[in-house]
Design a protein around this motif. Structure first.
Motif, PDB file in Angstrom:
ATOM      1  N   ARG A   1       4.641  -1.110  -6.516  1.00 55.35           N
ATOM      2  CA  ARG A   1       3.242  -0.740  -6.340  1.00 55.35           C
ATOM      3  C   ARG A   1       2.417  -1.774  -7.087  1.00 55.35           C
ATOM      4  N   ILE A   2       1.491  -2.404  -6.371  1.00 50.39           N
ATOM      5  CA  ILE A   2       0.599  -3.409  -6.945  1.00 50.39           C
ATOM      6  C   ILE A   2      -0.798  -2.805  -6.940  1.00 50.39           C
ATOM      7  N   SER A   3      -1.392  -2.640  -8.135  1.00 48.53           N
ATOM      8  CA  SER A   3      -2.698  -1.987  -8.276  1.00 48.53           C
ATOM      9  C   SER A   3      -3.691  -2.910  -8.958  1.00 48.53           C
ATOM     10  N   LYS A   4      -4.959  -2.673  -8.674  1.00 48.02           N
ATOM     11  CA  LYS A   4      -6.020  -3.346  -9.415  1.00 48.02           C
ATOM     12  C   LYS A   4      -6.729  -2.272 -10.226  1.00 48.02           C
ATOM     13  N   MET A   5      -6.824  -2.506 -11.517  1.00 51.46           N
ATOM     14  CA  MET A   5      -7.476  -1.561 -12.408  1.00 51.46           C
ATOM     15  C   MET A   5      -8.702  -2.224 -13.028  1.00 51.46           C
ATOM     16  N   GLY A   6      -9.817  -1.519 -12.981  1.00 49.99           N
ATOM     17  CA  GLY A   6     -11.046  -1.977 -13.601  1.00 49.99           C
ATOM     18  C   GLY A   6     -11.659  -3.184 -12.916  1.00 49.99           C
ATOM     19  N   GLY A   7     -12.758  -3.626 -13.455  1.00 51.14           N
ATOM     20  CA  GLY A   7     -13.451  -4.785 -12.926  1.00 51.14           C
ATOM     21  C   GLY A   7     -14.308  -4.442 -11.721  1.00 51.14           C
TER      22      GLY A   7
ATOM     23  N   GLY B   1     -10.864  -7.472 -14.186  1.00 48.52           N
ATOM     24  CA  GLY B   1      -9.987  -6.312 -14.276  1.00 48.52           C
ATOM     25  C   GLY B   1      -8.556  -6.737 -14.531  1.00 48.52           C
ATOM     26  N   GLU B   2      -7.595  -5.877 -14.189  1.00 48.03           N
ATOM     27  CA  GLU B   2      -6.176  -6.154 -14.413  1.00 48.03           C
ATOM     28  C   GLU B   2      -5.377  -5.906 -13.148  1.00 48.03           C
ATOM     29  N   LEU B   3      -4.303  -6.665 -13.008  1.00 48.66           N
ATOM     30  CA  LEU B   3      -3.329  -6.423 -11.955  1.00 48.66           C
ATOM     31  C   LEU B   3      -2.172  -5.671 -12.597  1.00 48.66           C
ATOM     32  N   VAL B   4      -1.803  -4.547 -12.005  1.00 45.64           N
ATOM     33  CA  VAL B   4      -0.710  -3.717 -12.519  1.00 45.64           C
ATOM     34  C   VAL B   4       0.404  -3.723 -11.479  1.00 45.64           C
ATOM     35  N   VAL B   5       1.636  -3.982 -11.930  1.00 42.93           N
ATOM     36  CA  VAL B   5       2.802  -3.943 -11.052  1.00 42.93           C
ATOM     37  C   VAL B   5       3.765  -2.910 -11.603  1.00 42.93           C
TER      38      VAL B   5
ATOM     39  N   LEU C   1      -8.272  -6.149  -2.677  1.00 41.76           N
ATOM     40  CA  LEU C   1      -7.834  -4.953  -3.392  1.00 41.76           C
ATOM     41  C   LEU C   1      -8.898  -4.649  -4.444  1.00 41.76           C
ATOM     42  N   VAL C   2      -9.592  -3.530  -4.304  1.00 40.24           N
ATOM     43  CA  VAL C   2     -10.659  -3.162  -5.224  1.00 40.24           C
ATOM     44  C   VAL C   2     -10.103  -2.284  -6.342  1.00 40.24           C
TER      45      VAL C   2
END
Length: 188
Positions: free
Chosen positions: A146-152, A99-103, A65-66
C-alpha cells in the motif's frame, strides 16, 4: 570530447527534458516512453541488494495521489527475501510536492511500514522508503503493498505502467482494479 560521447550526452539530456514535460497538480500527464528511473550513484555498494520489479513497459501515466489517498496491489517474488525498504517511481511536480510517502508491505497478517518526506525528492525518479522492520518473505509468497500520501497540499504523482510480471494491477482507495502498476524496487 568524442563525437559519440557528445551525441550520447545530448540524447540523454533531450530524454530528460522530454520526461519533465508539463505536469500540473490538477491533471494527470501521459507520456510515451517516459524516462526510466535510475538507481542513483549514492547507492553504490548496496546496488547488488536492490531488486527492480519492472512492469511490461509501454506508455507511462502520472496518477496524482492526494493526501489521504493510496494505491494497493500484490507482488509475488520468485525467491525468498528479507525486504528492508521499497523504492517507488514518483513525480514531484517540479519539486512542489509536500507531505510524506508511506509504504506498507504485508504477508498475510505480518505487516511493516515506513515513511519518507517528499520534500527534496527527485522528480521522475525513485524515492526510497526504509521499513521500520524487515519483512521476511518465502519464495512464491504473496506480498501486498500500500502506497499512501500523508499530509501536504500538493499531490505526488505515481508513475503507472501496464500491469504484468511480478506486479499486479492496482486499486486506488480500494476501488475497482486499474490495469496499471507503479514501478517498484525492493531493498533486500
Amino acid at each position: 570530447m568524442h563525437l559519440m560521447t557528445r551525441v550520447a550526452v545530448s540524447a540523454a539530456l533531450l530524454a530528460t527534458l522530454a520526461a519533465c514535460g508539463e505536469r500540473h497538480p490538477d491533471s494527470a500527464a501521459t507520456t510515451e516512453g517516459a524516462a526510466s528511473p535510475t538507481i542513483t550513484a549514492q547507492e553504490g555498494a548496496q546496488e547488488a541488494t536492490l531488486e527492480e520489479l519492472l512492469p511490461a513497459g509501454g506508455a507511462a501515466e502520472a496518477f496524482p495521489l492526494v493526501a489521504g489517498s493510496y494505491a494497493s496491489g500484490r507482488i509475488v517474488l520468485k525467491d525468498a527475501a528479507r525486504i528492508k525498504g521499497a523504492l517507488v517511481q514518483i513525480g514531484n511536480y517540479n519539486g512542489t510536492t509536500d507531505g510524506e510517502l508511506v509504504v506498507e508491505l504485508c504477508k498475510q497478517q505480518d505487516c511493516t511500514k515506513g515513511s519518507k518526506p517528499l520534500t527534496g525528492s527527485i522528480d521522475n525518479d525513485y524515492i526510497e522508503v526504509s521499513l521500520a522492520t524487515p519483512l521476511e518473505a518465502a519464495a512464491q509468497e504473496e506480498i501486498t503493498y500500500r502506497i499512501s500520501k500523508m499530509g501536504g497540499s500538493v499531490p505526488v504523482a505515481l508513475w503507472l505502467y501496464p500491469a504484468s510480471g511480478e506486479l499486479s494491477a492496482i486499486r486506488i482507495n480500494d476501488g475497482d482494479e486499474v490495469q496499471s502498476t507503479p514501478k517498484i524496487a525492493l531493498r533486500r
